[in-house]
Design a protein around this motif. Structure first.
Motif, short mmCIF file in Angstrom:
data_model
loop_
_atom_site.label_atom_id
_atom_site.label_comp_id
_atom_site.label_asym_id
_atom_site.label_seq_id
_atom_site.Cartn_x
_atom_site.Cartn_y
_atom_site.Cartn_z
N MET B 62 40.23 49.12 45.67
CA MET B 62 40.81 49.62 46.86
C MET B 62 41.75 50.52 46.55
N ARG B 69 45.48 52.34 42.86
CA ARG B 69 44.28 51.75 43.13
C ARG B 69 44.35 50.28 42.38
N GLN B 70 43.59 49.23 43.23
CA GLN B 70 43.34 47.97 42.72
C GLN B 70 42.06 47.89 42.61
N GLU B 93 36.45 48.62 50.95
CA GLU B 93 36.40 48.82 49.57
C GLU B 93 35.44 49.82 49.11
#
Lengths: 244, 244
Positions: B62, B69-70, B93
DNA sequence: CGTCAAATTGAAAATTATCAACGAGAGTGG
DNA sequence: CCACTCTCGTTGATAATTTTCAATTTGACG
């Protein structure tokens, strides 16, 4: 007794037939009160029933071996909880009541019975599972990539929104029902730092606080500060087979 | 073409009947190659197909609005991915290939067809969903409550274990296949700090590194440093109706 | 009135991020 | 074959964020 919390929840997503409804009611035939602070499932204990939360607020949490705790999710009426029992012999998470609550326990096999008779409910539960999953990934991104202030603000917004789902009369003022330590365990912060963040959010004029009540003063700014995304808009279940 | 990655995965959990197997094969009738770096689903784009990953390694991530960003999850062959399409109009996502990969796209409606004919597969997919969920909650607890070193160590262990599931010949040495920036995006750290943590883990004699390869020197200590819990022991699916 | 959990505050320490620079290796076009 | 460019990894110095420790204070309640 006739209603089904869980059917109501699913019914918010898509129309449920009377037959499906009564199948779901079977999951809520038994009731069990849970006092504030009590656990209905403890990490590493052999798993037992699943539950539907009928009344109250609960939480799901994990303990780390240094003794710290991570709150995974807050649970509200209509939530189906303890689903990890479907896959594991020992529970990976603890389920605790944050307020006096009522749960409806049911056996795992009951779930496959329901799906066997009403496959469409199986598909619907997968949808429900994905909504839950997305809530978790939002929290994951928040823990990994947002500031302490944003995480605390996100807890406030999330709590208000979910409380409002069960009580439409709730507006900008609500009872949080969490200690600062619990907020810390949910956000990965210390209670001390949660206190400072709450104060900062208050001083910036986004919220007001008085004995356990929180009031949103500037909700728009709060949402911005929290990086909050409302996932309840944007649902689309058009692909589900229609009710028969 | 005859196999089904996903059926193999589910088959690790419980015996699958030939009829169920061929139903699952229908989900993998089409194949689509994905080049390293390419995305098959982008955040906020209108959702389309679901996918089963047949070959390669991918990731789900995400973006936050500050541009960070993760990474939510690394994806391996046999994973069913893009399930959020079941619930949302726009994807929450992004799905990107970390190595050259092959996916099998299928329509959402296909899933309800399969569940309609084989409700037991619906129950089994709920189990699969709970395993996925527990992997996410473990990561959530890691981000919230463990040190940078532990989080980096956990990525190493998790990667090795999952790579070994698809290639039994992998022992203590493997190709990580991630940049330090990607490790950072998975653990909520900066690339610079990931570098220091890797160095520290290496200096403590837990791992060795050489051009992209990692070797576990002291796996027990690494597992301890990572707070790692192996969830693949401890599965229990005894409640599922038996195959018919 | 006494007690206890929870909230609050300040000061110091620890962890992690940011900034800035440099080096090594892979591919690319001339 | 040789610059050239680019990404990735590495390192040091400094700054920002968050934790830890140690008191107080507050409020609810018996």
């Amino acid at each position: 007794m006739s209603g089904s919390c869980f059917a109501e929840r699913l019914g918010d997503l898509v129309a449920i037939t009377p037959a499906e409804h009564s199948a779901l009611e079977r999951l809520e035939e038994r009731e069990r009160p849970v006092r504030r602070g009590a656990a209905i499932q403890r990490e590493n204990d052999r798993v037992g029933d699943l539950f539907i939360l009928r009344k109250g607020v609960m939480m799901s949490s994990m303990l780390l071996d240094d003794g710290s705790r991570q709150i995974l999710r807050f649970l509200f009426p209509g939530d189906m909880i303890g689903l990890s029992s479907l896959a594991y012999r020992e529970a990976p998470e603890t389920l605790t009541a944050l307020s006096d609550s009522v749960v409806c326990p049911f056996e795992r096999a009951m779930l496959s019975e329901v799906i066997g008779v009403h496959p469409r409910l199986g598909a619907l539960m997968m949808v429900y599972g994905q909504i839950e999953r997305t809530a978790l990934t939002d929290r994951l991104a928040a823990l990994g990539r947002t500031s302490a202030k944003a995480r605390v603000a996100a807890v406030l917004i999330d709590m208000r929104n979910r409380l409002r789902m069960m009580d439409k009369s709730i507006g900008d003022t609500f009872t949080l029902g969490l200690t600062q330590e619990e907020i810390g365990d949910a956000t990965g912060l210390t209670a001390v730092h949660v206190n400072r963040m709450l104060r900062q959010i208050e001083e910036e004029g986004l919220i007001a606080r008085s004995n356990g009540h929180v009031t949103f003063i500037n909700e728009r700014a709060l949402i911005r500060a929290a990086n909050y995304v409302d996932r309840y808009e944007g649902l689309d279940l058009g692909w589900l087979p229609s009710a028969r």
